[in-house]
Design an enzyme around this catalytic site. Structure first.
Site, mmCIF file in Angstrom:
data_model
loop_
_atom_site.group_PDB
_atom_site.id
_atom_site.type_symbol
_atom_site.label_atom_id
_atom_site.label_comp_id
_atom_site.label_asym_id
_atom_site.label_seq_id
_atom_site.Cartn_x
_atom_site.Cartn_y
_atom_site.Cartn_z
ATOM 1 N N LYS A 175 -4.851 8.516 -40.459
ATOM 2 C CA LYS A 175 -3.497 7.943 -40.383
ATOM 3 C C LYS A 175 -2.631 8.356 -41.563
ATOM 4 C CE LYS A 175 -4.020 4.439 -36.984
ATOM 5 N NZ LYS A 175 -4.108 3.058 -36.563
ATOM 6 N N LYS A 177 -8.400 10.777 -28.965
ATOM 7 C CA LYS A 177 -8.397 9.396 -28.483
ATOM 8 C C LYS A 177 -7.034 9.035 -27.879
ATOM 9 C CE LYS A 177 -7.861 5.931 -31.602
ATOM 10 N NZ LYS A 177 -7.609 4.510 -31.683
ATOM 11 N N LYS A 208 -1.728 4.599 -29.228
ATOM 12 C CA LYS A 208 -0.363 4.059 -29.120
ATOM 13 C C LYS A 208 0.648 4.989 -29.761
ATOM 14 C CE LYS A 208 -1.857 -0.709 -29.843
ATOM 15 N NZ LYS A 208 -2.465 -1.317 -31.017
HETATM 16 N N1 AQP Z 1 -8.654 5.111 -26.886
HETATM 17 C C1 AQP Z 1 -9.323 3.968 -27.007
HETATM 18 N N2 AQP Z 1 -10.442 3.757 -26.277
HETATM 19 C C2 AQP Z 1 -11.156 2.597 -26.373
HETATM 20 N N3 AQP Z 1 -10.773 1.584 -27.199
HETATM 21 C C3 AQP Z 1 -9.668 1.750 -27.935
HETATM 22 N N4 AQP Z 1 -9.038 0.966 -28.821
HETATM 23 C C4 AQP Z 1 -7.931 1.602 -29.305
HETATM 24 N N5 AQP Z 1 -7.818 2.804 -28.746
HETATM 25 C C5 AQP Z 1 -8.889 2.933 -27.891
HETATM 26 C C6 AQP Z 1 -9.486 -0.382 -29.171
HETATM 27 O O1 AQP Z 1 -8.417 -1.280 -28.932
HETATM 28 C C7 AQP Z 1 -8.504 -2.346 -29.865
HETATM 29 C C8 AQP Z 1 -7.156 -2.585 -30.466
HETATM 30 O O2 AQP Z 1 -6.747 -1.460 -31.206
HETATM 31 P P1 AQP Z 1 -5.666 -1.631 -32.326
HETATM 32 O O3 AQP Z 1 -4.421 -2.081 -31.718
HETATM 33 O O4 AQP Z 1 -6.161 -2.514 -33.369
HETATM 34 O O5 AQP Z 1 -5.445 -0.278 -33.045
HETATM 35 P P2 AQP Z 1 -5.853 1.193 -32.885
HETATM 36 O O6 AQP Z 1 -7.323 1.363 -32.714
HETATM 37 O O7 AQP Z 1 -5.275 1.865 -34.040
HETATM 38 O O8 AQP Z 1 -5.108 1.544 -31.547
HETATM 39 P P3 AQP Z 1 -4.429 2.883 -31.209
HETATM 40 O O9 AQP Z 1 -3.925 2.735 -29.840
HETATM 41 O O10 AQP Z 1 -5.297 4.033 -31.431
HETATM 42 O O11 AQP Z 1 -3.206 2.933 -32.211
HETATM 43 P P4 AQP Z 1 -2.805 4.071 -33.211
HETATM 44 O O12 AQP Z 1 -2.024 5.023 -32.409
HETATM 45 O O13 AQP Z 1 -1.962 3.343 -34.215
HETATM 46 O O14 AQP Z 1 -4.033 4.661 -33.793
HETATM 47 C C9 AQP Z 1 -9.568 -1.974 -30.886
HETATM 48 O O15 AQP Z 1 -10.775 -2.674 -30.588
HETATM 49 C C10 AQP Z 1 -9.770 -0.506 -30.663
HETATM 50 O O16 AQP Z 1 -11.084 -0.084 -30.957
#
Ligand code: AQP
Length: 350
Positions: free
Chosen positions: A118, A211, A214
């Site tokens: 990040k 992955k 968001k």
């Molecule tokens: N691609 C994914 N597959 C399975 N699980 C996922 N999670 C996130 N992406 C995937 C799970 O969703 C939960 C909430 O995630 P979060 O909101 O805390 O943050 P994150 O993991 O940073 O989500 P993103 O979508 O990947 O955001 P960015 O773009 O900011 O990096 C967690 O349990 C996570 O494991």
């Protein structure tokens, strides 16, 4: 003495809640309600670790907090039987994080891959909060002395850090913990990650090696929980694939990340195994498989999107749920924090 089993997990209100968040985390949150006391948190303090343009500023943050809450409820989480709240309403999260900052070691945090990804190349410009994110996450979980944490695969390393922090706290303060009557010198449990189901890591629809996320600039990389049927259909039809027909056996998916991802999504949404999905679609062209996947996605996600829309139209109702959840969370957090202060040696009002 064993710890009472309790589940804690959180989702960041950073917009674009997607199918990965749903299959990797929220679906499991819903299931665990039958067997455990659960606490589900909209982790807004985590959201602001990113630059303001990523989380969108104050109005957007409030909107996203309500949207994640609506997604929890629309997916089937019962905020009366369990606890649903937003993190910033319970000040003890930040308070325990400070104690843990003094327990965690720099070397441990320096190994965290999410920070490296990040922060990217411009590490000097990343917020201190982003670096400290996993310590706050340990505080989130251990404030409730939670024993089980349902998360997607990407959070495994952070969970290991939470266990290391719990263990070091228990070791550093073992004598004091015993003096205050704690669990044979154990105050914090070592929380176990629950990384379960066929979709613990849902990949981008544009690149099967990345992955689903968001923050991906392309909206075509993910299916958002708020997408309508036409948008879901367009995104799945445009999803990257390869020219070969689908394999008949699971082994055949190994070198084909995009095919593996789509089959994994189908399996997770239908509650079937990958092998079973391939028994039906193996040997066929992607086009007919994609049509079936569109139908399945729309059938599963449209009712959730509809219910989310209904819920966010009444922000007062959502805010009342969050306030009630925060009151109940605070009662548990306050007890942990008072005991933590006793153990560390702080003087406080009992
Ligand atoms: N691609 C994914 N597959 C399975 N699980 C996922 N999670 C996130 N992406 C995937 C799970 O969703 C939960 C909430 O995630 P979060 O909101 O805390 O943050 P994150 O993991 O940073 O989500 P993103 O979508 O990947 O955001 P960015 O773009 O900011 O990096 C967690 O349990 C996570 O494991």
């Amino acid at each position: 003495m064993a710890f009472v089993e309790r589940v804690f997990s959180g989702v960041q209100p950073t917009g674009n809640l997607h199918l990965g968040n749903y299959l990797g985390a929220i679906v499991n949150f819903v299931k665990l309600q039958d067997t455990h006391n659960c606490i589900y948190c909209v982790v807004d303090l985590h959201a602001i670790t990113q630059p303001v343009d990523v989380w969108g500023g104050p109005a957007e943050l409030a909107r996203n907090i309500r949207e994640v809450t609506a997604a929890f409820i629309a997916a089937g989480i019962d905020p009366k039987k369990h606890i649903v709240f937003n993190q910033s309403q319970v000040a003890e999260h930040a308070e325990l994080a400070w104690v843990f900052n003094c327990v965690a070691r720099m070397g441990w945090l320096n190994r965290m891959t999410q920070f490296k990804e990040k922060a990217g190349k411009d590490r000097e410009n990343a917020s201190v909060g982003l670096y400290d994110y996993p310590v706050l996450m340990a505080a989130d979980i251990l404030l409730y002395r939670a024993t089980h944490v349902p998360v997607g695969e990407d959070q495994k390393q952070h969970l290991e850090l939470s266990r290391d922090i719990a263990q070091k706290f228990n070791n550093d303060f073992g004598d004091s913990i015993r003096k205050h009557g704690g669990n044979d010198g154990l105050f914090f449990p070592l929380p176990e990650p629950l990384i379960t189901g066929p979709a613990t890591r849902v990949m981008s629809l544009r690149d099967g090696t990345k992955k689903m996320s968001k923050s991906d600039a392309s909206d075509y990389s993910r299916i958002n929980l708020t997408d309508d049927a036409d948008t879901i259909a367009q995104k799945i039809r445009k999803a990257k694939t390869d020219p070969e027909p689908l394999p008949t056996e699971e082994k055949g998916l190994e070198p084909r990340p995009e095919a593996d991802n789509l089959v994994g999504i189908f399996a997770a949404l239908s509650g079937r195994s990958r092998a079973d999905v391939l028994r039906e679609f193996g040997g066929g062209q992607f086009s007919s498989f994609k049509n079936a996947l569109v139908e399945l996605c729309v059938a599963k996600l449209s009712p959730i999107a509809g219910e989310m829309k209904r819920l966010v139209a009444d922000p007062g109702h959502i805010d009342a749920i969050l306030i009630d959840g925060a009151d109940r969370a605070r009662a548990i957090a306050d007890e942990t924090m008072k005991l933590t202060k006793d153990i560390v040696g702080f003087i406080h009002r009992r």
